[in-house]
Structure formats: structure tokens, C-alpha cells
Scaffold this motif. Structure first.
Motif, short mmCIF file in Angstrom:
data_model
loop_
_atom_site.label_atom_id
_atom_site.label_comp_id
_atom_site.label_asym_id
_atom_site.label_seq_id
_atom_site.Cartn_x
_atom_site.Cartn_y
_atom_site.Cartn_z
N GLY A 42 43.80 37.50 47.94
CA GLY A 42 43.51 38.68 47.12
C GLY A 42 42.70 38.35 45.88
O GLY A 42 41.76 39.07 45.54
N LEU A 43 43.04 37.27 45.22
CA LEU A 43 42.32 36.87 44.00
C LEU A 43 40.87 36.49 44.31
O LEU A 43 39.94 36.89 43.61
CB LEU A 43 43.03 35.70 43.32
N VAL A 44 40.67 35.71 45.37
CA VAL A 44 39.31 35.30 45.75
C VAL A 44 38.48 36.52 46.15
O VAL A 44 37.32 36.67 45.74
CB VAL A 44 39.37 34.28 46.92
N LEU A 45 39.06 37.40 46.95
CA LEU A 45 38.35 38.59 47.42
C LEU A 45 37.99 39.51 46.26
O LEU A 45 36.88 40.06 46.20
CB LEU A 45 39.22 39.33 48.43
N ALA A 46 38.92 39.69 45.33
CA ALA A 46 38.66 40.53 44.16
C ALA A 46 37.53 39.96 43.31
O ALA A 46 36.66 40.69 42.82
CB ALA A 46 39.93 40.69 43.34
N ALA A 47 37.53 38.63 43.15
CA ALA A 47 36.49 37.99 42.35
C ALA A 47 35.11 38.15 43.00
O ALA A 47 34.13 38.47 42.32
CB ALA A 47 36.82 36.51 42.16
N LEU A 48 35.04 37.95 44.31
CA LEU A 48 33.76 38.10 45.01
C LEU A 48 33.26 39.55 44.95
O LEU A 48 32.06 39.80 44.77
CB LEU A 48 33.91 37.68 46.48
N ALA A 67 42.16 47.29 43.12
CA ALA A 67 42.61 47.84 44.41
C ALA A 67 42.45 46.83 45.53
O ALA A 67 43.29 46.77 46.44
CB ALA A 67 41.84 49.12 44.73
N ILE A 68 41.40 46.04 45.48
CA ILE A 68 41.19 45.00 46.50
C ILE A 68 42.32 43.99 46.46
O ILE A 68 42.87 43.59 47.49
CB ILE A 68 39.83 44.30 46.28
N PHE A 69 42.70 43.60 45.26
CA PHE A 69 43.79 42.63 45.12
C PHE A 69 45.11 43.21 45.61
O PHE A 69 45.84 42.57 46.37
CB PHE A 69 43.92 42.19 43.66
N VAL A 70 45.42 44.44 45.19
CA VAL A 70 46.68 45.07 45.59
C VAL A 70 46.73 45.26 47.11
O VAL A 70 47.76 45.02 47.75
CB VAL A 70 46.85 46.44 44.89
#
Length: 504
Positions: free
Chosen positions: A194-200, A400-403
Motif C-alpha cells: 500500500g505504501l509503495v503503491l500510494a507513493a507511485l 484511498a490507494i493505501f486504505v
């Protein structure tokens, strides 16, 4: 949480069964008849307009994103979880027969997609990146109903950049987790994903629509091709089962499915819902991407976005269905979502294929998140032009991506279904009221093509239709033409006149 999930599921089923499904079918058939089956008749034109050159301004700079880039932005949203996890869910719930209804609704929905994307182009407006538009814009400008546009924009913002993107993130997280450990990875893995996806996501969405277009036009075709190749290998390995698979798709589409216990109504409803989630025909999402393209006639993006429906359902969704069904799954105990597809691939190709699938899903779902984000941004700008609101929206999308990466998948699926039904209903009412304008544009496009001309639309051709901001004159539409282009157009016109004289 289970109670909330059951309540959302029950409400969504009522909405789809008694309201959305009848409207989708009736309007799709009506648009098909009124347009002369445009979704079949003009298939060659769809491919031709896909490669149209982008009109440029006086400085030689493209006026906006190209027809192909607009296609990839919409394809980025279409091609993702719905094609891989969604098809698996459809088969688990409705059996092989659900695929038939996905195919049928893709064809019928192609006419709805043509109408909505043509209207999106007609009523588009200029912005700093070129053009923007979509259902909210044709509701305000075509129907003179800004309240309806705002309502649609709010529902879309909740549906796509939040609910759907959370679903894409959830599928990425589930795929990576099961790849690391089929028996269950440590809890921190989903949080790390989630953290990696949110950052990207944050890195791309803060760069604007042109950065989104550049990413999607590179990622979508490559990953779609890789997934198709993977599927074709599996189908080739099980080629003797293909006739049986086709038979099950057609026979179980109309009767009781003894394997999963699905009635005809459940099979049809599942196929339509999962099909609309995947190809988005009539949903009101693709016109947001289609309106961003710089083209010389609104019908061109109507045709391109119809091709997008076919690309999504007849290619990507179909290959997922074949991957699953040739593997002869136990549908009675099948898991919904990505698990059914993943198990089918691994059982045929081995454990290494799970890693390849994880990469494909990551990139396709990530591109979907970008496409969903752009739809939301276009509608945020419809409601307000304040930059601070857009900045807050971008931050909330990243959150929202992270959640979504760590939330319950069942609740996200059912919530997305319900919101999608509301969104589709609002858009379908609007395009039904404005469809006459789209069919007039289609007749104009056809007339110009028959005369041997590359169709160019100006608003003088629809003097009785208000609310058209762009399309002032041919120069504003096509941009300055170089001498070679002018000479070529003149020669084509002269040749056509010569042929007409000979025929008479």
C-alpha cells in the motif's frame, strides 16, 4: 462489517435488477437501431481514426493528447481488475454462461459508448492541458442542467478515483501477498504494498494529464499484449477442451447452472454487472478521456471509444475466461476475484507464472488507478477551478490507494457495484435525451467520408444546438495545415469530382 456488507449487497442487487439492467438493455438496443448498428458497420473506421494525426497549433505544438493517447487513458481505466479478477468473480457466481452475457452487452453497449463519447467531444471545453469534458459537461451544456452535472461529477469522483481505485489497489495487494506465500504472507506485506503503491500514484498524478497519458500509452499496450500471450499459451496447451468451453458458455447462458446453482436471472445480472465494470460502456467514464483528445470531428472519438469496449471485453476479458475454463476449475468451491484466475495460470504453467501475473496485474491495475484519477480530476474541475481543492483531491486519492490495499475486498466490490449503478443511471438518462444530436453528427461524418474528405466538424453545422464552446471554425479545429496537406486534400477533392462526373 459483515452486516454493512450484506446491506450494501442487497441494495445494489435491487438497483441493478429492477432499474439499471432494464435501462441499459433498452437504450443499448435503441441506440443500435437508430445508429444503423454503428458499432459493427464502422469497425474499419474505428481503426483508421485511432491513428489520426493530432491537430497542432500555430507553433506546431499538439493541441491536446492524441486520439491514441485518449484511447490508452480510457483503456487504462478499463483494462485492470475487471478483466482479471472481475471475470473470475463472474464465473464463480454465474458460471460460464455469464461470459456470453458479457459479450452480448459489450456489443449492445458499443452503441451506448459511441453516443456518450461523441457527446463528450462535442461539448468539451479548453483548459491549460488542451481539452476536458465528459458527461457532467454535456449535462450542463447540452441539457442546461448544471445540477445534474454536479450530481454526476460527485458520484463519479466517489466511484472511480476512490472506490474503483481502492479495488485495483486491493487486487494488487492480494496478488503480491499470495505470490510471496500462498498460505498467507505476514500482515506487514499488504501495508508495504500500500505504501509503495500510494507513493507511485502520487508521483504521477501530481504531474498532470500529459504525464498520465505518457505513462498509460507505454504501459497498457505492452501489458495487455503480455497477458494475451500468456493466455494463448494456456489455451494452446488445452486446445482439445476449447470446443467444450465454448459449448458451456452458450448452453449455460440460458439455463440452470447445476455446478454453481445460478438461476438465469443471476447469470444475466452477473454478466452485465461484471461486463459494465470492465468495459464501462454507457457508464459515463470513457467520455472524460475521449473529450481530452484533439480530433477534427466528435464522431472520431465515439468510434475510438467503441473500439475500446471491444478491446476490453472481446480480447482481454475473453482470454481470462478461456484461461479459467480450459483449466476445468471446481466452480462449486471456487474463490471469487483474482484467486480463480491465478490458480488456473499456476496450475498450467507452474509457480513462476504467479510472479509474471503479479507484474502484469500490478502494471495494469496501476494504469487503471491513473485513468480513474484523471476522470476524477476532470470532474473536480467541472465543480470548481480552485487549485487548493484539486490538491486536496490528489492527496485523498493517494490515501484511498493505501486504505484499499489493506481493506476487505468483498465490501469494496459491493460498494463499487452500487455506486456504479447510480452513476450509469444518471449518464444513461442524459445520453438518451441528447442522442439525437449524436446521430446528426454521425450522419454528417458519414456524408463527409463518402465525399472523400477527412471529416471536419464546426459548430456552424449545428446552428440550433447551444452550449458548444470549441469547434469555432476549421482553422481552430485542424490547426494550420502545411502546404503538402493542403495539396493532398485538394487532389482528393478533385479526384472525387472527376469520378462523380464519370458516373453521371
Amino acid at each position: 462489517m459483515d452486516t454493512v456488507n450484506e446491506w450494501v449487497l442487497a441494495g445494489g442487487d435491487v438497483l441493478w435488477t429492477w432499474i439499471v439492467l432494464p435501462v441499459v438493455v433498452i437504450l443499448g438496443v435503441y441506440f443500435t437501431a437508430r445508429s444503423g448498428v454503428v458499432q459493427f458497420r464502422l469497425i474499419p473506421e474505428m481503426f483508421r481514426t485511432l491513428t489520426d494525426k493530432t491537430p497542432r497549433d500555430a507553433a506546431g505544438v499538439p493541441q491536446s493528447v492524441s486520439a491514441f493517447q485518449a484511447f490508452t487513458i480510457s483503456a487504462a481505466s478499463r483494462v485492470g481488475v475487471g478483466n482479471i479478477a472481475g471475470v473470475g468473480t463472474a464465473i464463480a457466481i454465474g458460471g460460464p454462461g455469464a461470459i456470453f452475457w458479457m459479450w452480448l452487452m459489450a456489443f449492445v453497449g458499443g452503441a451506448s459508448s459511441f453516443v456518450e463519447s461523441t457527446l463528450g467531444q462535442l461539448f468539451k471545453v479548453r483548459d491549460r492541458d488542451g481539452f476536458r469534458g465528459g458527461p457532467a459537461y454535456y449535462m450542463e451544456r447540452g441539457l442546461r442542467a448544471r445540477w445534474m452535472g454536479i450530481l454526476f461529477a460527485i458520484v463519479l469522483i466517489v466511484c472511480f478515483p476512490f472506490a474503483f481505485s481502492s479495488l485495483q489497489a486491493n487486487t494488487i495487494s492480494a496478488t503480491v501477498t499470495s505470490t510471496i506465500s500462498p498460505d498467507g504472507a505476514p500482515g506487514w506485506v499488504a501495508w508495504a504494498v500500500g505504501l509503495v503503491l500510494a507513493a507511485l500514484t502520487g508521483l504521477v498524478v501530481f504531474g498532470g494529464v500529459r504525464r498520465i497519458a505518457s505513462v498509460t500509452q507505454a504501459v497498457v499496450p505492452l501489458m495487455a499484449l503480455l497477458y494475451l500471450l500468456l493466455g494463448l499459451v494456456i489455451v494452446a496447451m488445452n486446445i482439445t477442451r476449447l470446443p467444450e468451453v465454448f459449448a458451456s458458455i452458450f448452453t449455460e447462458a440460458f439455463g440452470f447452472n447445476e455446478v454453481v446453482g445460478a438461476t438465469l436471472g443471476m447469470i444475466v445480472l452477473t454478466g452485465v454487472k461484471r461486463g459494465m465494470f470492465s468495459n464501462e460502456a454507457g457508464l459515463g467514464s470513457a467520455p472524460n478521456a475521449g473529450a481530452s483528445a484533439a480530433v477534427t470531428h466528435p464522431v472520431k472519438q465515439g468510434l475510438v471509444q467503441t473500439l475500446g469496449v471491444y478491446f476490453d471485453t472481446f480480447l482481454i476479458c475473453s482470454i481470462t475466461a478461456f484461461i479459467i475454463l480450459v483449466s476445468n476449475p471446481d466452480l462449486e468451491n471456487a474463490t471469487r476475484g483474482i484467486g480463480l484466475t491465478q490458480n488456473a495460470i499456476v496450475s498450467n504453467l507452474g509457480a513462476w507464472s504467479s510472479i509474471v501475473l503479479s507484474i502484469i496485474i500490478f502494471l495494469l491495475a496501476f494504469s487503471s488507478i491513473l485513468g480513474n484519477y484523471y476522470y476524477g480530476e476532470s470532474n473536480i474541475e467541472f465543480i470548481t477551478r480552485r487549485r487548493s481543492v484539486l490538491s486536496v483531491y490528489r492527496v485523498l486519492v493517494v490515501v484511498a490507494i493505501f486504505v484499499g490495499s489493506v481493506a476487505s475486498s468483498d465490501l469494496i466490490w459491493n460498494t463499487a457495484d452500487g455506486i456504479m449503478g447510480i452513476m450509469a443511471l444518471i449518464n444513461l438518462v442524459a445520453i438518451a435525451l441528447l442522442s439525437g444530436v449524436a446521430f446528426r453528427l454521425l450522419r454528417d461524418y458519414t456524408r463527409q467520408r463518402r465525399s472523400g474528405r477527412n471529416p471536419v466538424f464546426t459548430r456552424a453545422l449545428l446552428p440550433d444546438v447551444g452550449g458548444i464552446e470549441c469547434w469555432e471554425d476549421e482553422l481552430s479545429v485542424t490547426g494550420p495545415l502545411d502546404l503538402a496537406t493542403l495539396r493532398h486534400e485538394a487532389e482528393k477533392h478533385r479526384d472525387h469530382l472527376h469520378e462523380s462526373r464519370e458516373q453521371h
